[in-house]
Each structure stands twice: as structure tokens, then as C-alpha cells.
Design a protein around this motif. Structure first.
Motif, PDB file in Angstrom:
ATOM      1  N   ASN A 369      47.302  11.991 -18.735  1.00 37.27           N
ATOM      2  CA  ASN A 369      46.081  12.287 -19.474  1.00 37.27           C
ATOM      3  C   ASN A 369      46.410  12.652 -20.918  1.00 37.27           C
ATOM      4  OD1 ASN A 369      44.646  12.044 -17.082  1.00 37.27           O
ATOM      5  ND2 ASN A 369      44.528  14.246 -16.736  1.00 37.27           N
ATOM      6  N   ASN A 370      45.404  12.600 -21.752  1.00 38.15           N
ATOM      7  CA  ASN A 370      45.467  13.215 -23.070  1.00 38.15           C
ATOM      8  C   ASN A 370      44.229  14.082 -23.183  1.00 38.15           C
ATOM      9  OD1 ASN A 370      45.740  13.934 -25.774  1.00 38.15           O
ATOM     10  ND2 ASN A 370      44.708  12.066 -26.473  1.00 38.15           N
ATOM     11  N   GLY A 371      44.365  15.351 -22.833  1.00 34.28           N
ATOM     12  CA  GLY A 371      43.217  16.230 -22.818  1.00 34.28           C
ATOM     13  C   GLY A 371      42.129  15.700 -21.905  1.00 34.28           C
ATOM     14  N   ASN A 372      40.957  15.468 -22.465  1.00 38.30           N
ATOM     15  CA  ASN A 372      39.824  14.988 -21.684  1.00 38.30           C
ATOM     16  C   ASN A 372      39.863  13.491 -21.444  1.00 38.30           C
ATOM     17  OD1 ASN A 372      37.385  15.623 -20.319  1.00 38.30           O
ATOM     18  ND2 ASN A 372      36.227  14.724 -22.000  1.00 38.30           N
ATOM     19  N   ARG A 373      40.829  12.809 -22.048  1.00 34.80           N
ATOM     20  CA  ARG A 373      40.933  11.364 -21.874  1.00 34.80           C
ATOM     21  C   ARG A 373      41.832  11.033 -20.688  1.00 34.80           C
ATOM     22  NH1 ARG A 373      43.197   6.506 -25.873  1.00 34.80           N
ATOM     23  NH2 ARG A 373      41.975   4.869 -24.862  1.00 34.80           N
ATOM     24  N   VAL A 433      36.767   7.556 -25.171  1.00 36.60           N
ATOM     25  CA  VAL A 433      37.586   8.514 -25.903  1.00 36.60           C
ATOM     26  C   VAL A 433      36.761   9.143 -27.028  1.00 36.60           C
ATOM     27  CG1 VAL A 433      38.543   6.677 -27.365  1.00 36.60           C
ATOM     28  CG2 VAL A 433      39.735   8.857 -27.185  1.00 36.60           C
ATOM     29  N   THR A 434      36.841  10.471 -27.135  1.00 32.53           N
ATOM     30  CA  THR A 434      36.163  11.217 -28.196  1.00 32.53           C
ATOM     31  C   THR A 434      37.161  12.193 -28.803  1.00 32.53           C
ATOM     32  OG1 THR A 434      35.369  12.851 -26.593  1.00 32.53           O
ATOM     33  CG2 THR A 434      33.888  11.032 -27.110  1.00 32.53           C
ATOM     34  N   GLY A 435      36.848  12.741 -29.987  1.00 31.48           N
ATOM     35  CA  GLY A 435      37.749  13.728 -30.588  1.00 31.48           C
ATOM     36  C   GLY A 435      37.789  14.988 -29.755  1.00 31.48           C
ATOM     37  N   ARG A 436      38.814  15.637 -29.714  1.00 26.64           N
ATOM     38  CA  ARG A 436      40.125  15.729 -30.275  1.00 26.64           C
ATOM     39  C   ARG A 436      41.040  14.568 -29.907  1.00 26.64           C
ATOM     40  NH1 ARG A 436      44.680  16.807 -27.991  1.00 26.64           N
ATOM     41  NH2 ARG A 436      43.584  16.696 -26.039  1.00 26.64           N
ATOM     42  N   GLU A 437      40.702  13.794 -28.863  1.00 23.75           N
ATOM     43  CA  GLU A 437      41.572  12.733 -28.393  1.00 23.75           C
ATOM     44  C   GLU A 437      41.603  11.536 -29.348  1.00 23.75           C
ATOM     45  OE1 GLU A 437      39.803  14.711 -26.694  1.00 23.75           O
ATOM     46  OE2 GLU A 437      40.862  15.290 -24.902  1.00 23.75           O
ATOM     47  N   CYS A 438      40.741  11.547 -30.348  1.00 24.89           N
ATOM     48  CA  CYS A 438      40.761  10.533 -31.392  1.00 24.89           C
ATOM     49  C   CYS A 438      40.238  11.174 -32.667  1.00 24.89           C
ATOM     50  CB  CYS A 438      39.891   9.322 -31.004  1.00 24.89           C
ATOM     51  SG  CYS A 438      38.149   9.743 -30.750  1.00 24.89           S
ATOM     52  N   GLY A 439      40.539  10.572 -33.805  1.00 27.99           N
ATOM     53  CA  GLY A 439      40.040  11.084 -35.078  1.00 27.99           C
ATOM     54  C   GLY A 439      40.814  12.279 -35.588  1.00 27.99           C
ATOM     55  N   GLY A 440      40.546  12.660 -36.823  1.00 24.82           N
ATOM     56  CA  GLY A 440      41.252  13.791 -37.419  1.00 24.82           C
ATOM     57  C   GLY A 440      42.724  13.469 -37.602  1.00 24.82           C
ATOM     58  N   LEU A 444      44.403   7.578 -33.508  1.00 26.81           N
ATOM     59  CA  LEU A 444      43.421   6.714 -32.865  1.00 26.81           C
ATOM     60  C   LEU A 444      42.039   6.969 -33.440  1.00 26.81           C
ATOM     61  CD1 LEU A 444      42.757   4.699 -30.516  1.00 26.81           C
ATOM     62  CD2 LEU A 444      42.297   6.722 -29.114  1.00 26.81           C
ATOM     63  N   PRO A 445      41.385   5.953 -34.013  1.00 21.21           N
ATOM     64  CA  PRO A 445      40.028   6.166 -34.534  1.00 21.21           C
ATOM     65  C   PRO A 445      39.026   6.328 -33.403  1.00 21.21           C
ATOM     66  CG  PRO A 445      40.643   3.856 -34.696  1.00 21.21           C
ATOM     67  CD  PRO A 445      41.874   4.585 -34.248  1.00 21.21           C
ATOM     68  N   CYS A 446      37.978   7.098 -33.642  1.00 21.95           N
ATOM     69  CA  CYS A 446      36.956   7.336 -32.620  1.00 21.95           C
ATOM     70  C   CYS A 446      35.964   6.173 -32.606  1.00 21.95           C
ATOM     71  CB  CYS A 446      36.215   8.645 -32.883  1.00 21.95           C
ATOM     72  SG  CYS A 446      37.216  10.111 -32.599  1.00 21.95           S
ATOM     73  N   PRO A 447      35.815   5.490 -31.472  1.00 20.45           N
ATOM     74  CA  PRO A 447      34.848   4.394 -31.399  1.00 20.45           C
ATOM     75  C   PRO A 447      33.425   4.930 -31.271  1.00 20.45           C
ATOM     76  CG  PRO A 447      35.883   4.718 -29.268  1.00 20.45           C
ATOM     77  CD  PRO A 447      36.566   5.671 -30.216  1.00 20.45           C
ATOM     78  N   VAL A 448      32.454   4.102 -31.647  1.00 19.78           N
ATOM     79  CA  VAL A 448      31.042   4.451 -31.508  1.00 19.78           C
ATOM     80  C   VAL A 448      30.536   3.830 -30.217  1.00 19.78           C
ATOM     81  CG1 VAL A 448      28.741   4.246 -32.505  1.00 19.78           C
ATOM     82  CG2 VAL A 448      30.730   4.549 -33.997  1.00 19.78           C
ATOM     83  N   PRO A 449      30.058   4.632 -29.254  1.00 20.37           N
ATOM     84  CA  PRO A 449      29.595   4.061 -27.981  1.00 20.37           C
ATOM     85  C   PRO A 449      28.418   3.119 -28.179  1.00 20.37           C
ATOM     86  CG  PRO A 449      29.849   6.454 -27.829  1.00 20.37           C
ATOM     87  CD  PRO A 449      29.958   6.098 -29.273  1.00 20.37           C
ATOM     88  N   THR A 450      28.408   2.025 -27.441  1.00 20.59           N
ATOM     89  CA  THR A 450      27.297   1.080 -27.482  1.00 20.59           C
ATOM     90  C   THR A 450      26.262   1.383 -26.414  1.00 20.59           C
ATOM     91  OG1 THR A 450      28.505  -0.442 -26.032  1.00 20.59           O
ATOM     92  CG2 THR A 450      28.775  -0.739 -28.409  1.00 20.59           C
ATOM     93  N   THR A 451      26.445   2.457 -25.655  1.00 21.50           N
ATOM     94  CA  THR A 451      25.522   2.837 -24.597  1.00 21.50           C
ATOM     95  C   THR A 451      24.214   3.378 -25.181  1.00 21.50           C
ATOM     96  OG1 THR A 451      26.705   4.927 -24.559  1.00 21.50           O
ATOM     97  CG2 THR A 451      27.256   3.344 -22.846  1.00 21.50           C
TER      98      THR A 451
END
Length: 625
Positions: A369-373, A433-440, A444-451
Motif C-alpha cells: 500500500n501507499n497510505g490510503n492507496r 489515488v488522491t493526495g497525500r498519495e499524489c500531488g505536492g 505522481l500527479p492527482c487525476p481528476v475523477p470522471t465519476t
């Protein structure tokens, strides 16, 4: 597709027993997203307006909190899901009931319920008198095969003989009963609260794991008994009780590693049920994560409820955890990091005996895992499990890999997957994947969900389009007391009966050839009174024909008390493997050093640990990724 893309690191070159058929061919799988209630614009009271949800049947969170998918209803037309409603108007508005964690059904056949939505709330509006002392633990939902009840965390939702999906199953007809386990002795919980309860296919028995405050884990199997008027314990309301409890430990087969005249002996038939993951489709086996067979390679095993026969279900070097059988035992859907190369830097070199696992197993189970990912992919495997170079078929392999695609690598599967009873469909869910697991600072850049509403989770349906519905065989008649398990009546204290090797110098003989010189020792920082360092030297060592090891490995793992889950690892390795493959597992000149908390799973390392197999190189992840 078959997952053999990681080259010679994968095949075991072990011929399967003659009674096991050859692996199946890949089959067509169609994956789509199932609908969920709309996302609330905010958590403010009343934000879920009729413009957002015209039927006034609730809005859910955009963030991950509270969401978890379960399995299918008996007919395979609905999936049970836990959601967290928010933004409901205040009482007395009828829509005020759509607040907080609730259990819903989601249509999986493209139809809608009578009120027009493709979802239906099962727990909304249930009168307080019909859910007395409901337990706050609300997770891992499962539908009883009878179809009129659902396991909901530490509760059972009961529609009194009416199928959950029927229009007649209303809040007025529904009761929610807490599950009670009498483990209290002299005011102390002797083995910790149950977690992730798993329903046996007979609708009568449950299995569960339990963590102790010191970080230990035990697993249990018991029977459900309804008590309408309890007179003892701290849950004095109608309740389901766990009785005839078994501790899933065979005192005669509880040690994976023993010492005989200075030589270490591994016992692969050990019954070591670490984390209980469920049951086979007919209920004749308990499925669990147990002792490792190869260094840093955590897999899933199964033990027969009567005979105690143990078999290894997965072998791939990557990490397997959530897993579910089809009702006829012929298929497995597993969530696995295979295909991502997440764990290959430490486990890609096959057929190393699990000696360093004596101190590294927590690390190996954390780095997936990477945190919540999570780095899980849904994998379809036949019921005989991994073997040779067969490692199943990735369920969501089709797609362009782009943003929002079914195989978008930024969407990772989460526990638990499930089959429909007729074996033609599977359900799983994912989180992006969301930050902290991406960005900052994370590259890894944070993707924008298409949901819808940019919801960060989605519910996925996989259809096995070439299959006809399969007949559901009878459920195995499991005894209340398992012949090999230990009875565990209320108030029984847990005793540490596992002896294992102590500190010292030993020899391990290869099953095919060679020796391993092993030293178990204690560092100056160890507080356990045992050992926290393993040093191994391999000399032409082979457990499998054609996989010869030479070299050494030295690992120290220190628990950073008072947190039993926080580990500091110092790792040095220089191993060569020859024969079928030319491979190595090496650390840099300064070694590899990792601190990781198994409850947080944040990768934080210095130095390098690299596995190379036939010129394919696997390096550890970058910090924070």
C-alpha cells in the motif's frame, strides 16, 4: 490475458499434481460501472436538494469515508453496499432519514426498483425500537444465501422472511440486531474485538480475526444463535450471539518452523490461520493469509474444515489479500498487486525460504500500500489456484488505460470482491489515488475523477459473457466444533503456545541440494526478549530443482514501541540465483533501510534493494509513492 509479463521471475517450474487439470484459456470479460446515489454538493444540512436528487432518496459523500461494497443478492440482480449519506434536510422532511452510514442495494441488471432508482436503502428509517443497541461497526456487508438477511459489520439486518430486494422489504418490516461475543472475563477483553466478520455459506456460522492490544492476531470460527431476551452481558437487547467458538489453531500443527538437533525444519502443512479472508464457495474450506512459503511472498491458503488439509492458493511474487470463491468452488476472484511490480523488488526472486520473514513479514504486508492507496488489480483464477506459469487473468485488462478507463492504473481495487451465485458475474469496487498519495511533494500527479460528482470511488460489475449460469452445489455440512481446532468457550485466556526457534545458530538443508547457515540474534534495541535479527548464508541451496541460491542476507527489524505496528528495518542482501534463471537480490553498499507503520503504510526508505531476473530489474518504490 495471462499475467506472465514479469518474465522469468514468475514461473515456478513445478509440475502440478496429476489430478489437477491444465490451466484454462482466457475468456471474454465485460466490465462496467454500476450506478450509485448522487454526490452531495456539500455536507451542509439540506444541500441534497431535489435538484440534486429529484426523488429525495439521498446523496452520498464525494470522499471515500464509509463506502464499501459487498456481494450479490441470491438472484444476482443486486449488489449490497455500505454508503455514507450526507446533506439531507432536517426532520420532519421525509428525506432526513438519508443521513450517515447505511446499507443499500444497487441494481446489477440495468433495471430500477419500484420507486424509480437503481438503488434502494435497506436501513434508512428503521425505527429505533427495531435496532436497539446497534453496533457502530458497519463494514464488510454480505447477503445471507436465504436472501432475507445481511451481515453488516457487527450487526445482522433482518427483513423477517422477505427478500431484501422485494418492495415488501420496508423499514417497518426490518430489524437490525447486534452481534455479541461473550469474551469478557473479570472486566477485561481477553482477546480483542472481532473484525471483518465473514459469513459461512450455511448462513449459520461466522469466521473472524481479532487483534490484541500488543499487535497479536488470532482467528475464530463460531455459530450464530439468536437471543431475543438476553439477561447477561453489556448488550441487553435482542441480539445474535457467537457460540460454540473455535480458536483456529491445531496445537499439534501450530509451528511452521521447528528445530531438530540444530537443524531448522519448515512444515508447510502447518495450520496457521493469520487473517481470515472467508470460505470456499461450498464452505468446506477456510480461506486465510497464513505463513509464507517463500521469502516476502505473502499469499492466500485454505484449510479443510474437517480434515485440516492445507493447500496454497496463490503463488505469484506479488501480494494477495482479499479473495472470494464462486459458489461451486471452481473459480477465485482475488485482489492482487500482480501486474504493478509493487512488491517485486523484495519478492521477485522465487524459491528463497522464508527465513527473513521471521522479522520482515510485517514490512512485506505493509509496502503493498501507499497510505490510503492500494495497488490491487482484480484477478480471475481457477479454483485450483496459481501453478506453473499460470497466474490467472486480469479481470479489467481491456481498455486504453486512460483517465477513467476500466483499467486506469490510478483506480485501485479495494476489499472485497464477490461472485454472483450462478458464477456469471463478479463485483468489485475501486478508489482513485488522491493526495497525500499524489500531488505536492509526491511526483505522481492527482487525476481528476470522471465519476458523477467527481466521486473518488466506483462500483464495478464484471460479466463473464461466454458463461452459462452454473448450478449451485449443496453447502458443506460443517460441524460446530472443527476436529483440528481448539474449543474456545467464553472467558478462555489466550496462551502463546507457539515455541519456534530461539536465538542461536542453525542449519537449514535444501530440499534438492545445499545448505543455509542461519543465525537468529537480538539487537541491543530489542525489547521482546526473543530475536529481531536474521542472518542467512546460502551455499548451493535449492528447494526447487533448477533454482540454486548462493550468497547471504542479513535483516534486523526493530519494533518502535509503544506502537507494535511501527517497524524500523535494516536490510543487507547479496544473493545470486542460477539454473532456470539468472537472478540476483542485492542492496546498495549502504544497505536498505525502511521505517513503516503497518497501520499507515507510508513508504519511507533510504538506500536501495534491487531484484534482477534475467536482466529484468525491479527497484523499490520512491518514498511516498
Amino acid at each position: 490475458m495471462f499475467l506472465t509479463t514479469i518474465g522469468a521471475a514468475v514461473p515456478s517450474q513445478i509440475s502440478p499434481p496429476p489430478n489437477i487439470p491444465p490451466p484454462p484459456a482466457p475468456e471474454p470479460i465485460e466490465v462496467c460501472e454500476l450506478p450509485l446515489p448522487p454526490v452531495a454538493p456539500s455536507d451542509d444540512v439540506g444541500s441534497c436538494t431535489l435538484q440534486v436528487n429529484p426523488r429525495g432518496t439521498g446523496c452520498i459523500l464525494r470522499v471515500l469515508d464509509g463506502f464499501q461494497a459487498g456481494d450479490f443478492t441470491t438472484d444476482g440482480n443486486n449488489v449490497i453496499v455500505n454508503v455514507r449519506f450526507t446533506g439531507a434536510p432536517a426532520s420532519p422532511d421525509p428525506a432526513s432519514i438519508y443521513t450517515g452510514d447505511h446499507l443499500i442495494l444497487v441494481k446489477a441488471d440495468g433495471t430500477t426498483f419500484a420507486h424509480g432508482d437503481p438503488w434502494k436503502c435497506l436501513s434508512c428509517g428503521v425505527p429505533g425500537s427495531q435496532q436497539q443497541l446497534r453496533d457502530p461497526q458497519l463494514d464488510s456487508p454480505h447477503v445471507f444465501r436465504s436472501g432475507d438477511k445481511a451481515l453488516w459489520g457487527h450487526n445482522i439486518l433482518d427483513c423477517n422472511g422477505t427478500q431484501l430486494a422485494d418492495d415488501e422489504c420496508t423499514a417497518e418490516r426490518t430489524n437490525i440486531y447486534p452481534i455479541y461475543w461473550a469474551t469478557i472475563k473479570n472486566g477485561t477483553d481477553v482477546n480483542g474485538a472481532p473484525r471483518e466478520l465473514r459469513l459461512h455459506p450455511d448462513d449459520t456460522h461466522l469466521g473472524w480475526s481479532s487483534f490484541t492490544p500488543s499487535g497479536g492476531q488470532n482467528t475464530f470460527f463460531g455459530r450464530l444463535r439468536f437471543n431475543p431476551e438476553p439477561t447477561s452481558g453489556d448488550v441487553l437487547a435482542p441480539r445474535y450471539e457467537l457460540v460454540d467458538v473455535n480458536l483456529l489453531r491445531d496445537p499439534n500443527r501450530s509451528e511452521h518452523l521447528t528445530v531438530e538437533e540444530g537443524e531448522l525444519k519448515f512444515h508447510d502443512d502447518v495450520i496457521a490461520v493469520g487473517e481470515l479472508r472467508g470460505f470456499s464457495g461450498t464452505g468446506d474450506e477456510i480461506v486465510y493469509i497464513g505463513e509464507t512459503y517463500e521469502a516476502n511472498n505473502i499469499d492466500v491458503s485454505a484449510v479443510h474444515v474437517v480434515t485440516g488439509a492445507v493447500r496454497r492458493l496463490t503463488e505469484h511474487p506479488e501480494y494477495t489479500d482479499p479473495i472470494s470463491f464462486s459458489a461451486d468452488n471452481k473459480w477465485i476472484v482475488a485482489l492482487d498487486t500482480r501486474g504493478t511490480n509493487r512488491q517485486m523488488f523484495m519478492s521477485g526472486l522465487r524459491h528463497i525460504p522464508p527465513l527473513i520473514d521471521l522479522v520482515t513479514v510485517t514490512v512485506a504486508s505493509s509496502t503493498r500500500n501507499n497510505g490510503n492507496r492500494r495497488f490491487f488489480n482484480p484477478i480471475l483464477i481457477d479454483g485450483y489456484g496459481d501453478r506453473g506459469d499460470y497466474f490467472g487473468q486480469q479481470i479489467n485488462a481491456e481498455g486504453d488505460g486512460g483517465n477513467g478507463a476500466v483499467n486506469d492504473p490510478n483506480w485501485n481495487a479495494r476489499a472485497d470482491p464477490a461472485f454472483s451465485r450462478d458464477g456469471t458475474k463478479m463485483v468489485y469496487w475501486q478508489a482513485i489515488v488522491t493526495g497525500r498519495e499524489c500531488g505536492g511533494t509526491n511526483p505522481l500527479p492527482c487525476p481528476v475523477p470522471t465519476t458523477q460528482g467527481q466521486r473518488v470511488y466506483r462500483l464495478m460489475l464484471a460479466k463473464l459473457t461466454s458463461r452459462a449460469p452454473q448450478e449451485v452445489p449443496p453447502v458443506f455440512d460443517v460441524p460446530d466444533q472443527l476436529p483440528w481446532a481448539t474449543p474456545f468457550p467464553p472467558g478462555t485466556p489466550l496462551l502463546n503456545t507457539t515455541r519456534g526457534p530461539g536465538a542461536g545458530k542453525y542449519t537449514l538443508r535444501g530440499k534438492i541440494s545445499g545448505l543455509a547457515d542461519v543465525e537468529l540474534s537480538s539487537s541491543s534495541q530489542d525489547q521482546s526478549g526473543s530475536f529481531d535479527s536474521v542472518a542467512v548464508t546460502y551455499r548451493d541451496y535449492a528447494d526447487v530443482d533448477g533454482y540454486v541460491l548462493n550468497g547471504w542476507e542479513n535483516v534486523t527489524s526493530i519494533i518502535l514501541w509503544p506502537n507494535p505496528w511501527n517497524n524500523l528495518v535494516d536490510w543487507y542482501s547479496d544473493i545470486e540465483q542460477t539454473g532456470v534463471v539468472t537472478a540476483s537480490k542485492k542492496t546498495g553498499s549502504d544497505g536498505f533501510h525502511l521505517q513503516i507503520d503497518a497501520m499507515l503504510n507510508i513508504f519511507n526508505a533510504t538506500g536501495t534493494l534491487t531484484t534482477t531476473v534475467d536482466e529484468v530489474v525491479y527497484e523499490q518504490p520512491a518514498n511516498g509513492t
